[in-house]
Every structure is written in C-alpha cells, then in structure tokens.
Motif scaffolding. Sequence first.
Motif, PDB file in Angstrom:
ATOM      1  N   GLY A 181       0.726  -1.204   0.001  1.00 35.04           N
ATOM      2  CA  GLY A 181       0.034  -0.122  -0.114  1.00 35.04           C
ATOM      3  C   GLY A 181       0.843   1.091  -0.151  1.00 35.04           C
ATOM      4  O   GLY A 181       0.169   2.374  -0.064  1.00 35.04           O
ATOM      5  N   GLY A 182       2.080   1.173  -0.079  1.00 37.53           N
ATOM      6  CA  GLY A 182       2.865   2.263  -0.017  1.00 37.53           C
ATOM      7  C   GLY A 182       2.994   3.001  -1.408  1.00 37.53           C
ATOM      8  O   GLY A 182       2.343   2.669  -2.442  1.00 37.53           O
ATOM      9  N   PRO A 183       3.615   4.240  -1.645  1.00 35.90           N
ATOM     10  CA  PRO A 183       3.432   5.011  -2.859  1.00 35.90           C
ATOM     11  C   PRO A 183       4.144   4.457  -4.233  1.00 35.90           C
ATOM     12  O   PRO A 183       4.000   4.841  -5.139  1.00 35.90           O
ATOM     13  N   VAL A 184       5.191   3.336  -3.827  1.00 34.69           N
ATOM     14  CA  VAL A 184       5.814   2.682  -4.861  1.00 34.69           C
ATOM     15  C   VAL A 184       5.408   1.354  -5.204  1.00 34.69           C
ATOM     16  O   VAL A 184       5.928   0.800  -4.069  1.00 34.69           O
ATOM     17  N   ARG A 185       5.264   1.004  -6.081  1.00 30.81           N
ATOM     18  CA  ARG A 185       4.982  -0.454  -6.530  1.00 30.81           C
ATOM     19  C   ARG A 185       6.129  -1.044  -6.983  1.00 30.81           C
ATOM     20  O   ARG A 185       6.900  -0.560  -7.595  1.00 30.81           O
ATOM     21  N   ILE A 186       6.405  -2.295  -6.097  1.00 35.95           N
ATOM     22  CA  ILE A 186       7.447  -2.965  -6.383  1.00 35.95           C
ATOM     23  C   ILE A 186       7.110  -4.431  -6.834  1.00 35.95           C
ATOM     24  O   ILE A 186       6.303  -5.143  -6.145  1.00 35.95           O
ATOM     25  N   GLU A 187       7.856  -4.723  -8.147  1.00 41.20           N
ATOM     26  CA  GLU A 187       7.597  -6.143  -8.391  1.00 41.20           C
ATOM     27  C   GLU A 187       8.731  -7.033  -9.119  1.00 41.20           C
ATOM     28  O   GLU A 187       9.773  -6.372  -9.242  1.00 41.20           O
ATOM     29  N   ARG A 188       8.664  -8.300  -8.828  1.00 43.09           N
ATOM     30  CA  ARG A 188       9.675  -8.880  -9.634  1.00 43.09           C
ATOM     31  C   ARG A 188       9.568  -8.743 -11.272  1.00 43.09           C
ATOM     32  O   ARG A 188       8.407  -8.390 -11.662  1.00 43.09           O
ATOM     33  N   THR A 189      10.570  -8.798 -11.861  1.00 44.69           N
ATOM     34  CA  THR A 189      10.701  -8.724 -13.336  1.00 44.69           C
ATOM     35  C   THR A 189       9.888  -9.837 -13.987  1.00 44.69           C
ATOM     36  O   THR A 189      10.681 -10.809 -14.309  1.00 44.69           O
ATOM     37  N   ASN A 190       8.782  -9.755 -14.589  1.00 42.07           N
ATOM     38  CA  ASN A 190       7.814 -10.887 -14.929  1.00 42.07           C
ATOM     39  C   ASN A 190       7.126 -10.355 -16.162  1.00 42.07           C
ATOM     40  O   ASN A 190       6.667  -9.263 -16.074  1.00 42.07           O
ATOM     41  N   PRO A 191       6.908 -11.002 -17.199  1.00 45.69           N
ATOM     42  CA  PRO A 191       7.449 -12.236 -17.779  1.00 45.69           C
ATOM     43  C   PRO A 191       8.921 -12.291 -17.841  1.00 45.69           C
ATOM     44  O   PRO A 191       9.391 -11.123 -18.272  1.00 45.69           O
ATOM     45  N   SER A 192       9.703 -13.256 -17.519  1.00 48.45           N
ATOM     46  CA  SER A 192      10.814 -13.398 -17.688  1.00 48.45           C
ATOM     47  C   SER A 192      11.475 -13.446 -19.213  1.00 48.45           C
ATOM     48  O   SER A 192      10.478 -13.159 -20.018  1.00 48.45           O
ATOM     49  N   HIS A 193      12.721 -13.133 -19.699  1.00 49.41           N
ATOM     50  CA  HIS A 193      13.131 -13.124 -20.966  1.00 49.41           C
ATOM     51  C   HIS A 193      14.446 -14.078 -21.013  1.00 49.41           C
ATOM     52  O   HIS A 193      14.743 -14.567 -20.119  1.00 49.41           O
ATOM     53  N   ILE A 194      14.485 -14.747 -22.136  1.00 46.55           N
ATOM     54  CA  ILE A 194      15.486 -15.796 -22.403  1.00 46.55           C
ATOM     55  C   ILE A 194      16.966 -15.473 -21.697  1.00 46.55           C
ATOM     56  O   ILE A 194      17.462 -16.310 -21.159  1.00 46.55           O
ATOM     57  N   VAL A 195      17.386 -14.383 -21.759  1.00 43.54           N
ATOM     58  CA  VAL A 195      18.803 -13.933 -21.413  1.00 43.54           C
ATOM     59  C   VAL A 195      18.613 -14.178 -19.719  1.00 43.54           C
ATOM     60  O   VAL A 195      19.469 -14.708 -19.006  1.00 43.54           O
ATOM     61  N   VAL A 250      14.123  -7.416  -8.756  1.00 42.96           N
ATOM     62  CA  VAL A 250      13.048  -6.628  -8.187  1.00 42.96           C
ATOM     63  C   VAL A 250      13.183  -5.323  -8.937  1.00 42.96           C
ATOM     64  O   VAL A 250      13.994  -4.446  -8.724  1.00 42.96           O
ATOM     65  N   ALA A 251      11.955  -4.782  -9.339  1.00 39.74           N
ATOM     66  CA  ALA A 251      12.047  -3.129 -10.010  1.00 39.74           C
ATOM     67  C   ALA A 251      10.873  -2.487  -9.580  1.00 39.74           C
ATOM     68  O   ALA A 251       9.756  -3.086  -9.248  1.00 39.74           O
ATOM     69  N   ASN A 252      10.783  -1.076  -9.694  1.00 42.46           N
ATOM     70  CA  ASN A 252       9.603  -0.348  -9.465  1.00 42.46           C
ATOM     71  C   ASN A 252       8.931  -0.014 -10.743  1.00 42.46           C
ATOM     72  O   ASN A 252       8.921   0.964 -11.465  1.00 42.46           O
ATOM     73  N   ILE A 253       8.435  -1.355 -11.159  1.00 37.97           N
ATOM     74  CA  ILE A 253       7.612  -1.197 -12.642  1.00 37.97           C
ATOM     75  C   ILE A 253       6.519  -2.155 -12.486  1.00 37.97           C
ATOM     76  O   ILE A 253       6.454  -3.071 -11.707  1.00 37.97           O
ATOM     77  N   SER A 254       5.567  -1.699 -13.060  1.00 31.85           N
ATOM     78  CA  SER A 254       4.233  -2.442 -13.097  1.00 31.85           C
ATOM     79  C   SER A 254       3.531  -2.225 -14.518  1.00 31.85           C
ATOM     80  O   SER A 254       3.501  -1.091 -14.865  1.00 31.85           O
ATOM     81  N   GLU A 255       3.323  -3.293 -14.847  1.00 31.05           N
ATOM     82  CA  GLU A 255       2.659  -3.354 -16.214  1.00 31.05           C
ATOM     83  C   GLU A 255       3.476  -2.494 -17.514  1.00 31.05           C
ATOM     84  O   GLU A 255       3.015  -1.782 -18.224  1.00 31.05           O
ATOM     85  N   GLY A 256       4.794  -2.875 -17.154  1.00 32.71           N
ATOM     86  CA  GLY A 256       5.574  -2.028 -18.184  1.00 32.71           C
ATOM     87  C   GLY A 256       5.981  -0.492 -18.190  1.00 32.71           C
ATOM     88  O   GLY A 256       6.754  -0.172 -19.059  1.00 32.71           O
TER      89      GLY A 256
END
Length: 528
Positions: A160-174, A205-211
């Motif tokens: 519920g904090g101001p910055v959305r944090i997610e694992r980088t998904n979907p993954s990439h071959i590299v 982990v990145a502060n990225i959501s839905e690209g």
Amino acid sequence: MNKAQDLKQSAPTTPGNKKLQGKYDYIIIGGGSAGCALTRRLLDTTDATILLLESASDGVNISSITDARLWPQNIGSIVDYDLRYESSKNTGNNLLNLPRGKVLGGSGSINGMVWARGHQDDYNGWANMGNQGWDFQSVLPFFKKIEDWEDGESDFHGAGGPVRIERTNPSHIVSERLINAAQSFGMPFLKDTNGRSPEGVGQMVANISEGKRCSPFNGYLEPVLNNERLTVLTNAKVNKIEITGDRCTGVEFNWFKNRIIVKAGTEVVLSAGAIESPKLLMLSGIGPWQELKALGISPKLDLNGVGKNLHDHVLLQGLVFEAKVPLGAVNNNLSGAVAYWKSNLKLSRPDLMLLSGQVPFVSQAIAAKTTFPLNCFSIAPALIQVKSRGILKLKSSNADAPLHIDANLLGEKADFEALVNSVEIALELASQPEMAELIKKIHVKVKNKKEIAEFIKDAAGSYAHPVGTCSMGTDKDAVVNPKLQVHGIRGLRIVDASIMPVIPAANTNAPTLMIAEYAAKLIAAQAQ
C-alpha cells in the motif's frame, strides 16, 4: 533585488495558479526522489506550508520516462543534467558520464528502476560509525513504508505504499539462462533478491508495473500537487542558502527573470543530491574555509567535510555475446536477473552485482572500438562495495560554473582487483551449459588477467550512484548529525544520498527514499 511579493506580472504562475508567498514553514530544495518523498510525508504528518524548488521542468508525458523499456533514451537527453567525472588513468582517461535526472522525480524518473535495499550490514555499519538509530532493524520500517510489494505485506516488505515493487515478469530468455547458469556455477536461488543478506541469483526486483515506471514523482508528489499548503516551483535555480548568524533563514533563487528571496519559518531542507547539495553549501559559505576564501566566497561556517567522501559504484559495460537464436522482444527494464556474489571467497559478504542485459550494454570507449550485430546480449558486473574515495570542489563562485567532480573510480588497487575477478566470474557464468548453448560469439575476448585489466579501463564507468559528499556522523569530517541537521547551523537539514557515510551494496534509489521517510518522521516529531 526583487522580493517574493514583487514578482513581475510576466512570471509564470505556480501549479494551481498559487501566489508565491514570502515565507513558508519549510523550503525543500530539490524535487528528486528524496524531495518528492519528504514533501509528501510532511504534508501527511504536519499542518506546515511547504515550498518545493526544482531547477528542472516537470517531465510530464515523456515516453522515455514512463515506458520502462525506453529508459536508456533518457541518458544524455533533455531530462539528464549529463554531468562528467574527471577523467583518470585508472579508467583509461576515458570520458566518464554521470547521469542526473533533470526533471521532477530526479534520477528516480530516468534511472533503470532496479529496486534494491542492500545488505543489512550496510546500515549496521552506519550505526557503528556513531549514527545511532540507523542500524538495519531501525531503518527496515521506513523501507517497508515506501513499498507496495507484489506479494503483500510481511515482516520484511510493505504493502500500500507509494511505490509499486514487483519481480521482473514475464522473464526473458537472457534472464532465464543467466539464473540457470548461476545456479550451475554454485549460486543459490533467491526467491527475493531484497533479503537481509542477499547472496545468490534471482529475478530482479524493480519499481515497474505493467511495463510502466512507478516513479517517486508519480507515487509521492503527483497526488498532492493541488494541496493548498504546497507550492511547487519548477525551473527554479537556487543560488544560495541565506544564513544569519548561526541560523539558516531562507533561500535565494532565480525563477525565470526574477531573483527571489523566500524565508523559511522552520527549516530549509537540502534534497538536491550528492552533487548539488554540497555545491549549494559551499556557494553559501559552508565548507572548507581556505578553499572558499580562495574563490572569493565569504565563509560562514568551516565544515571541512563538505564535498569530501565522494564515492560511487563502478559498472562494467562491454561483456557482449552474440546469440545463436533470436532473443525476442525486450521487456522490463532491459534486464531481469541479478546476482550478488563475492569477488573473493574470503570476504564476509558480496561485493559484486552481476546483471543480465537483453541488449548490448557498452561504454563509449568500447563502442568506439567494436561494432556489435543486432542479436546480442550482455552481462554487466558492478562493484558495489568500493574502497576508493574522491572529492567535489567548486571551480568558481559563479553558481552556473562547472564543478570539479572526481570520484576517483578504481583509485584503490583492491577495487581494480575485485573487478578483474568479476570479469572472470561473468565469463564462468557464460561458459555454463545453460548459457553457453545460447552464445554464438563472445565479442570482447580476454584471455588473461592482463587483458582483463586493459578491458576494464575501457569498460568501467559510473553506475550513477554518487553518495557521501555531506556525510552523516559525529567525527571531524561529518557534515550532518544522525538527525540529518547540518553541524553548526540551526534550521538546515540535508535529506538525500549525500548523507550516506558509506554506499550501500545496492542501487541507491531505494535507500535514498528510505532516508527521506526517516527524515520526515524526525521533522514531524520535532514539529509537534
């Protein structure tokens, strides 16, 4: 000199058409990551009036800021101050870029969005240096307060904090191949690369959501821009801090064609970053007296540590591999996997970070010597515990003059040796079956330590994590105390990466936001 109430009719209005006042409870200098977070939390926890001054534009609706895949386009663009470190023989006398965000949200609006806290011993180390209350267990609640973690709230993460944090998904071959290869090499798999003591490999982990980037500006500041107690001025260039006796009383700045002085009823807070915060202190007469006198600046306070202790992580860009098969479309932040590992097994904890790259990550020096085909990827080692220390100095009393910025990258032999080992480890990962079967050609070949050393001189550069120039502590070179108040000056606090006495073993955006959250609690408690 024009005063605030004498603004010309032609001067642009503030957001929300607010009238600029002559006095505010708090003046915050810098609308970067720390400034955005601190502003929001002070609005949440006090009834204070706040003036936030940002020298750049707002950066709204710029696709390279919002689309996570496009972040490299920010570097060297109109949203980057595009500073330079002094060149050095340690790095082949090559040009060393230092990207700094020229936009609301600062570098948190243009960076690669890697979300990393570092190792618990980073913060325990700060506390052991005399900074009581900055140990890991004490700062953990502030890290949690930032986060809206994809797995929800736990003892270690916030929701519920101001910055959305997610694992980088979907993954990439590299990313997938690097994670598998690292496990074959002997690294344990990390379900959460933001653990207390990360050592192993896992999804970034990145502060990225839905690209899309989840920036400090979007999360903290944008929702409160219309708050009646907040005035935000962009394109406001601060010249100096006003000091009367032993107290900070206000700020002098240029806003379009107006030179303005605004008073601070309670505090001025410097959140201008590891480059601009010490610069503004020195321009205001706070710093090493002899150096200031030599430039014709009237000294107000002799603080020898201002501008000292500059250090930065070192990133190697040049280990590029041509793939046998199409790599597919890029995603996330062009990365997706990260490993924390030791350059020497005798170390107590990891000093290296190795990142996957879905495209060739190369330095200017490497790019000038080598042409890469389209279907290439990279492994980028970074040194995240550094022993080298540099310095920042004024060259002139003119606020617009360039600075002497020397991080002394790889100045210590131990740092160079660690990076030599990092290249060997990266090549070992590339030789594991899971990765080797993907590789058609290694584009920068190094066969021995001597060749690796020459490669490093061309590939090494700043990871864009400058810290330490207004260091927190109680010793003779400390600039702020553990409450982030500038030693010897009342009503002046520093809240940004410049206060870090030692750089964490991680990207610095999350730790910088943690500092802002911590500072907001300190300030709010004092205001009660």
